[in-house]
Design a protein around this motif. Structure first.
Motif, PDB file in Angstrom:
ATOM      1  N   GLY A  79       0.835  -1.197   0.000  1.00 17.25           N
ATOM      2  CA  GLY A  79       0.000   0.000   0.000  1.00 17.25           C
ATOM      3  C   GLY A  79       0.869   1.246   0.000  1.00 17.25           C
ATOM      4  N   GLU A  80       0.627   2.116   0.941  1.00 18.30           N
ATOM      5  CA  GLU A  80       1.410   3.348   1.056  1.00 18.30           C
ATOM      6  C   GLU A  80       2.810   3.093   1.605  1.00 18.30           C
ATOM      7  OE1 GLU A  80      -0.855   6.205   3.279  1.00 18.30           O
ATOM      8  OE2 GLU A  80      -2.593   5.988   1.983  1.00 18.30           O
ATOM      9  N   GLY A  81       3.053   1.916   2.133  1.00 19.52           N
ATOM     10  CA  GLY A  81       4.380   1.549   2.610  1.00 19.52           C
ATOM     11  C   GLY A  81       4.774   2.145   3.942  1.00 19.52           C
ATOM     12  N   SER A  82       3.823   2.707   4.667  1.00 13.99           N
ATOM     13  CA  SER A  82       4.159   3.390   5.922  1.00 13.99           C
ATOM     14  C   SER A  82       4.319   2.429   7.101  1.00 13.99           C
ATOM     15  CB  SER A  82       3.099   4.437   6.257  1.00 13.99           C
ATOM     16  OG  SER A  82       1.838   3.824   6.434  1.00 13.99           O
ATOM     17  N   ILE A  83       3.891   1.196   6.951  1.00 16.04           N
ATOM     18  CA  ILE A  83       4.004   0.216   8.032  1.00 16.04           C
ATOM     19  C   ILE A  83       5.092  -0.789   7.667  1.00 16.04           C
ATOM     20  CG2 ILE A  83       2.824  -1.564   9.366  1.00 16.04           C
ATOM     21  CD1 ILE A  83       0.185  -0.099   8.714  1.00 16.04           C
ATOM     22  N   ASP A  84       6.011  -1.007   8.594  1.00 19.20           N
ATOM     23  CA  ASP A  84       7.090  -1.967   8.402  1.00 19.20           C
ATOM     24  C   ASP A  84       6.679  -3.290   9.049  1.00 19.20           C
ATOM     25  OD1 ASP A  84       9.485  -3.258   7.923  1.00 19.20           O
ATOM     26  OD2 ASP A  84      10.595  -2.181   9.478  1.00 19.20           O
ATOM     27  N   HIS A  85       6.181  -4.205   8.225  1.00 22.40           N
ATOM     28  CA  HIS A  85       5.796  -5.532   8.697  1.00 22.40           C
ATOM     29  C   HIS A  85       7.057  -6.371   8.758  1.00 22.40           C
ATOM     30  CE1 HIS A  85       1.469  -4.781   8.070  1.00 22.40           C
ATOM     31  NE2 HIS A  85       1.898  -4.019   7.083  1.00 22.40           N
ATOM     32  N   THR A  86       7.330  -6.981   9.900  1.00 25.01           N
ATOM     33  CA  THR A  86       8.559  -7.754  10.072  1.00 25.01           C
ATOM     34  C   THR A  86       8.237  -9.213  10.370  1.00 25.01           C
ATOM     35  OG1 THR A  86       8.637  -7.137  12.404  1.00 25.01           O
ATOM     36  CG2 THR A  86       9.902  -5.777  10.882  1.00 25.01           C
ATOM     37  N   PHE A  87       9.052 -10.087   9.789  1.00 27.82           N
ATOM     38  CA  PHE A  87       8.896 -11.523   9.944  1.00 27.82           C
ATOM     39  C   PHE A  87      10.247 -12.135  10.234  1.00 27.82           C
ATOM     40  CE2 PHE A  87       5.796  -9.939   7.033  1.00 27.82           C
ATOM     41  CZ  PHE A  87       4.631 -10.597   7.357  1.00 27.82           C
ATOM     42  N   CYS A  88      10.273 -13.194  10.998  1.00 28.68           N
ATOM     43  CA  CYS A  88      11.504 -13.948  11.196  1.00 28.68           C
ATOM     44  C   CYS A  88      11.838 -14.681   9.896  1.00 28.68           C
ATOM     45  CB  CYS A  88      11.343 -14.947  12.342  1.00 28.68           C
ATOM     46  SG  CYS A  88      12.772 -16.039  12.524  1.00 28.68           S
ATOM     47  N   ARG A  89      13.060 -14.532   9.419  1.00 24.82           N
ATOM     48  CA  ARG A  89      13.499 -15.195   8.178  1.00 24.82           C
ATOM     49  C   ARG A  89      13.552 -16.718   8.328  1.00 24.82           C
ATOM     50  NH1 ARG A  89      16.441 -11.644   4.546  1.00 24.82           N
ATOM     51  NH2 ARG A  89      16.713  -9.631   5.557  1.00 24.82           N
ATOM     52  N   THR A  90      13.710 -17.202   9.552  1.00 25.21           N
ATOM     53  CA  THR A  90      13.846 -18.646   9.766  1.00 25.21           C
ATOM     54  C   THR A  90      12.492 -19.331   9.877  1.00 25.21           C
ATOM     55  OG1 THR A  90      15.940 -18.270  10.902  1.00 25.21           O
ATOM     56  CG2 THR A  90      14.887 -20.409  11.249  1.00 25.21           C
ATOM     57  N   CYS A  91      11.640 -18.864  10.787  1.00 23.53           N
ATOM     58  CA  CYS A  91      10.369 -19.564  11.034  1.00 23.53           C
ATOM     59  C   CYS A  91       9.157 -18.874  10.414  1.00 23.53           C
ATOM     60  CB  CYS A  91      10.158 -19.773  12.530  1.00 23.53           C
ATOM     61  SG  CYS A  91       9.901 -18.255  13.472  1.00 23.53           S
ATOM     62  N   GLY A  92       9.318 -17.623   9.961  1.00 23.57           N
ATOM     63  CA  GLY A  92       8.221 -16.929   9.294  1.00 23.57           C
ATOM     64  C   GLY A  92       7.215 -16.262  10.203  1.00 23.57           C
ATOM     65  N   VAL A  93       7.425 -16.307  11.511  1.00 24.79           N
ATOM     66  CA  VAL A  93       6.444 -15.733  12.434  1.00 24.79           C
ATOM     67  C   VAL A  93       6.476 -14.205  12.373  1.00 24.79           C
ATOM     68  CG1 VAL A  93       5.903 -15.434  14.896  1.00 24.79           C
ATOM     69  CG2 VAL A  93       6.257 -17.704  13.950  1.00 24.79           C
ATOM     70  N   TYR A  94       5.288 -13.638  12.417  1.00 21.79           N
ATOM     71  CA  TYR A  94       5.021 -12.206  12.318  1.00 21.79           C
ATOM     72  C   TYR A  94       4.806 -11.690  13.744  1.00 21.79           C
ATOM     73  CZ  TYR A  94       2.163  -8.196  10.682  1.00 21.79           C
ATOM     74  OH  TYR A  94       1.637  -6.960  10.426  1.00 21.79           O
ATOM     75  N   ALA A  95       5.861 -11.173  14.373  1.00 22.27           N
ATOM     76  CA  ALA A  95       5.799 -10.824  15.793  1.00 22.27           C
ATOM     77  C   ALA A  95       5.424  -9.370  16.071  1.00 22.27           C
ATOM     78  CB  ALA A  95       7.137 -11.133  16.463  1.00 22.27           C
ATOM     79  N   PHE A  96       5.767  -8.461  15.162  1.00 18.73           N
ATOM     80  CA  PHE A  96       5.456  -7.045  15.393  1.00 18.73           C
ATOM     81  C   PHE A  96       5.591  -6.247  14.103  1.00 18.73           C
ATOM     82  CE2 PHE A  96       9.923  -7.739  16.407  1.00 18.73           C
ATOM     83  CZ  PHE A  96      10.562  -6.772  15.639  1.00 18.73           C
ATOM     84  N   VAL A  97       5.028  -5.061  14.133  1.00 18.48           N
ATOM     85  CA  VAL A  97       5.187  -4.083  13.054  1.00 18.48           C
ATOM     86  C   VAL A  97       5.610  -2.772  13.693  1.00 18.48           C
ATOM     87  CG1 VAL A  97       3.349  -5.177  11.718  1.00 18.48           C
ATOM     88  CG2 VAL A  97       2.837  -3.145  13.026  1.00 18.48           C
ATOM     89  N   SER A  98       6.156  -1.886  12.880  1.00 23.82           N
ATOM     90  CA  SER A  98       6.446  -0.533  13.364  1.00 23.82           C
ATOM     91  C   SER A  98       5.965   0.464  12.327  1.00 23.82           C
ATOM     92  CB  SER A  98       7.943  -0.357  13.642  1.00 23.82           C
ATOM     93  OG  SER A  98       8.699  -0.536  12.469  1.00 23.82           O
ATOM     94  N   ALA A  99       5.619   1.637  12.823  1.00 31.66           N
ATOM     95  CA  ALA A  99       5.126   2.698  11.951  1.00 31.66           C
ATOM     96  C   ALA A  99       5.209   4.024  12.703  1.00 31.66           C
ATOM     97  CB  ALA A  99       3.689   2.418  11.512  1.00 31.66           C
ATOM     98  N   SER A 100       4.880   5.087  11.998  1.00 34.15           N
ATOM     99  CA  SER A 100       4.816   6.408  12.610  1.00 34.15           C
ATOM    100  C   SER A 100       3.631   7.151  12.027  1.00 34.15           C
ATOM    101  CB  SER A 100       6.107   7.189  12.346  1.00 34.15           C
ATOM    102  OG  SER A 100       6.085   8.416  13.036  1.00 34.15           O
ATOM    103  N   GLU A 101       2.741   7.575  12.881  1.00 35.04           N
ATOM    104  CA  GLU A 101       1.558   8.319  12.472  1.00 35.04           C
ATOM    105  C   GLU A 101       1.362   9.483  13.439  1.00 35.04           C
ATOM    106  OE1 GLU A 101      -0.368   7.971   9.841  1.00 35.04           O
ATOM    107  OE2 GLU A 101       0.602   6.141   9.112  1.00 35.04           O
ATOM    108  N   PRO A 102       1.382  10.714  12.950  1.00 36.22           N
ATOM    109  CA  PRO A 102       1.198  11.862  13.855  1.00 36.22           C
ATOM    110  C   PRO A 102      -0.088  11.775  14.686  1.00 36.22           C
ATOM    111  CG  PRO A 102       1.949  12.614  11.715  1.00 36.22           C
ATOM    112  CD  PRO A 102       1.668  11.141  11.585  1.00 36.22           C
TER     113      PRO A 102
END
Length: 149
Positions: A79-102
């Motif tokens: 999408g707009e790319g404002s959210i950084d979705h992070t995954f473990c490269r080994t097991c693929g688990v999606y543990a958290f995201v980071s972003a910035s919104e005023p």
């Protein structure tokens, strides 16, 4: 009440800690930041949350600490790319995201509370849940059907 909790991906390569409040309504600490995003856990029906089954809790960036595994994270933006979705490269688990919104007070993380290792089944069951209709960009409203979420 706000407590320091520890989380990880499935294989343990990525580990983090965060200061988070999972207490039911009426037992919660004063919010670190104002706004409905920080007042409850959230389940969303947007295309991404629906496919990953994300059960998220927003926390201010100063309440999150990546303890190990930065080099093991894979990043996904859409999408707009404002959210950084992070995954473990080994097991693929999606543990958290980071972003910035005023509107949300700046930098924040969304922790997948299912990845918290030191939360009891009773605490998970008591955690308040707010539903978001992200599929229709109605973030402040619950979708008509939530049972599957």
């Amino acid at each position: 009440m706000i407590q320091t909790r520890h989380g990880s991906c499935h294989c343990g390569a990525v580990r983090f800690s965060c200061d988070i409040d999972l207490a039911p309504e009426g037992e919660r600490s004063p919010q670190i930041r104002p706004g409905p995003w920080y007042a409850s856990t959230l389940r969303c029906n947007c295309s991404f949350c629906r496919k990953t089954r994300m059960w998220k809790n927003h926390i201010p960036s100063e309440a999150f600490r990546l303890l190990q595994g930065a080099e093991n994270l894979s990043h996904y933006h859409f999408g707009e790319g404002s959210i950084d979705h992070t995954f473990c490269r080994t097991c693929g688990v999606y543990a958290f995201v980071s972003a910035s919104e005023p509107v949300m007070g700046g930098d924040f993380y969304c922790v997948n509370i299912a990845c918290l290792d030191d939360v009891s089944d009773e605490e998970f069951a008591a955690a308040p849940i707010r539903y978001e209709d992200g599929a229709n960009d109605e973030w402040g409203k619950a979708p008509r059907i939530t049972r599957h979420m």
